[in-house]
Design a protein around this motif. Structure first.
Motif, PDB file in Angstrom:
ATOM      1  N   UNK A  30      79.283 172.299  62.806  1.00  0.00           N
ATOM      2  CA  UNK A  30      79.756 172.208  64.121  1.00  0.00           C
ATOM      3  C   UNK A  30      81.588 171.598  63.931  1.00  0.00           C
ATOM      4  N   UNK A  31      81.558 170.901  62.955  1.00  0.00           N
ATOM      5  CA  UNK A  31      82.333 170.161  62.713  1.00  0.00           C
ATOM      6  C   UNK A  31      83.499 170.688  62.802  1.00  0.00           C
ATOM      7  N   UNK A  32      83.558 171.848  61.996  1.00  0.00           N
ATOM      8  CA  UNK A  32      84.386 172.996  61.660  1.00  0.00           C
ATOM      9  C   UNK A  32      84.306 174.288  61.965  1.00  0.00           C
ATOM     10  N   UNK A  33      84.264 174.667  63.017  1.00  0.00           N
ATOM     11  CA  UNK A  33      84.016 176.332  62.697  1.00  0.00           C
ATOM     12  C   UNK A  33      85.233 177.290  62.987  1.00  0.00           C
ATOM     13  N   UNK A  34      85.668 176.486  62.426  1.00  0.00           N
ATOM     14  CA  UNK A  34      87.324 177.736  61.665  1.00  0.00           C
ATOM     15  C   UNK A  34      86.719 178.517  59.827  1.00  0.00           C
ATOM     16  N   UNK A  35      86.291 179.236  59.848  1.00  0.00           N
ATOM     17  CA  UNK A  35      86.176 180.057  58.745  1.00  0.00           C
ATOM     18  C   UNK A  35      86.914 179.537  57.845  1.00  0.00           C
ATOM     19  N   UNK A  36      88.137 179.425  57.404  1.00  0.00           N
ATOM     20  CA  UNK A  36      89.178 179.642  56.769  1.00  0.00           C
ATOM     21  C   UNK A  36      88.708 177.627  56.104  1.00  0.00           C
ATOM     22  N   UNK A  37      89.504 177.037  57.299  1.00  0.00           N
ATOM     23  CA  UNK A  37      89.472 175.795  57.581  1.00  0.00           C
ATOM     24  C   UNK A  37      87.778 174.944  56.808  1.00  0.00           C
ATOM     25  N   UNK A  38      86.484 175.941  57.429  1.00  0.00           N
ATOM     26  CA  UNK A  38      85.494 175.965  56.227  1.00  0.00           C
ATOM     27  C   UNK A  38      85.224 175.783  55.238  1.00  0.00           C
ATOM     28  N   UNK A  39      85.738 176.604  54.819  1.00  0.00           N
ATOM     29  CA  UNK A  39      85.367 177.709  53.394  1.00  0.00           C
ATOM     30  C   UNK A  39      86.712 176.294  52.204  1.00  0.00           C
ATOM     31  N   UNK A  57      93.681 166.628  54.167  1.00  0.00           N
ATOM     32  CA  UNK A  57      94.998 166.485  55.179  1.00  0.00           C
ATOM     33  C   UNK A  57      95.558 167.844  55.464  1.00  0.00           C
ATOM     34  N   UNK A  58      95.652 168.317  54.113  1.00  0.00           N
ATOM     35  CA  UNK A  58      96.683 169.775  54.206  1.00  0.00           C
ATOM     36  C   UNK A  58      95.096 170.994  55.139  1.00  0.00           C
ATOM     37  N   UNK A  59      94.172 170.539  54.933  1.00  0.00           N
ATOM     38  CA  UNK A  59      93.550 171.437  55.194  1.00  0.00           C
ATOM     39  C   UNK A  59      92.666 171.029  57.132  1.00  0.00           C
ATOM     40  N   UNK A  60      92.668 170.055  57.384  1.00  0.00           N
ATOM     41  CA  UNK A  60      92.372 169.488  59.006  1.00  0.00           C
ATOM     42  C   UNK A  60      92.704 168.427  59.552  1.00  0.00           C
ATOM     43  N   UNK A  61      93.008 168.996  60.151  1.00  0.00           N
ATOM     44  CA  UNK A  61      93.628 167.136  61.712  1.00  0.00           C
ATOM     45  C   UNK A  61      93.051 166.224  61.173  1.00  0.00           C
TER      46      UNK A  61
END
Length: 103
Positions: A30-39, A57-61
């Motif tokens: 639920x925290x990271x629904x975006x597939x690329x960000x999750x991976x 910081x280079x992956x998630x807001x």
């Protein structure tokens, strides 16, 4: 077409990655629904206990990074083996490669 196969493979691998890692850290779904960000986050973190020491910081807001780190500390997930983490991170690599192939 080739793009249809990439889409189908991406859906399959992404579902498997989320499901498998979800046993260890269910809240991340639920925290990271975006597939690329999750991976990318799972690849960087490995075991959820590592979250506090990872710079996302280079992956998630920033807001998601803070939430992820706080939640990792209190997660209700099960422990998994180093072998599982390696397999999950290989799945993450496949997902990342397929997303980049689509772009």
């Amino acid at each position: 077409t080739n793009l249809d196969k990439v889409d189908k493979d991406l859906k399959t691998y992404a579902m498997r990655m989320r499901e498998w890692y979800g046993w260890h850290f269910p809240e991340i779904i639920k925290i990271v629904p975006d597939t690329l960000m999750f991976a990318e986050a799972v690849k960087a973190m490995g075991m959820r206990a590592n979250a506090k020491d990872v710079n996302f910081s280079n992956i998630l807001p920033k807001t998601l990074e803070i939430k992820l780190k706080e939640t990792a500390e209190i997660s209700m997930g099960t422990e998994i083996s180093e072998k599982d983490i390696i397999s999950i991170q290989e799945l993450c690599d496949q997902v990342i490669d397929l997303i980049r192939e689509k772009e």
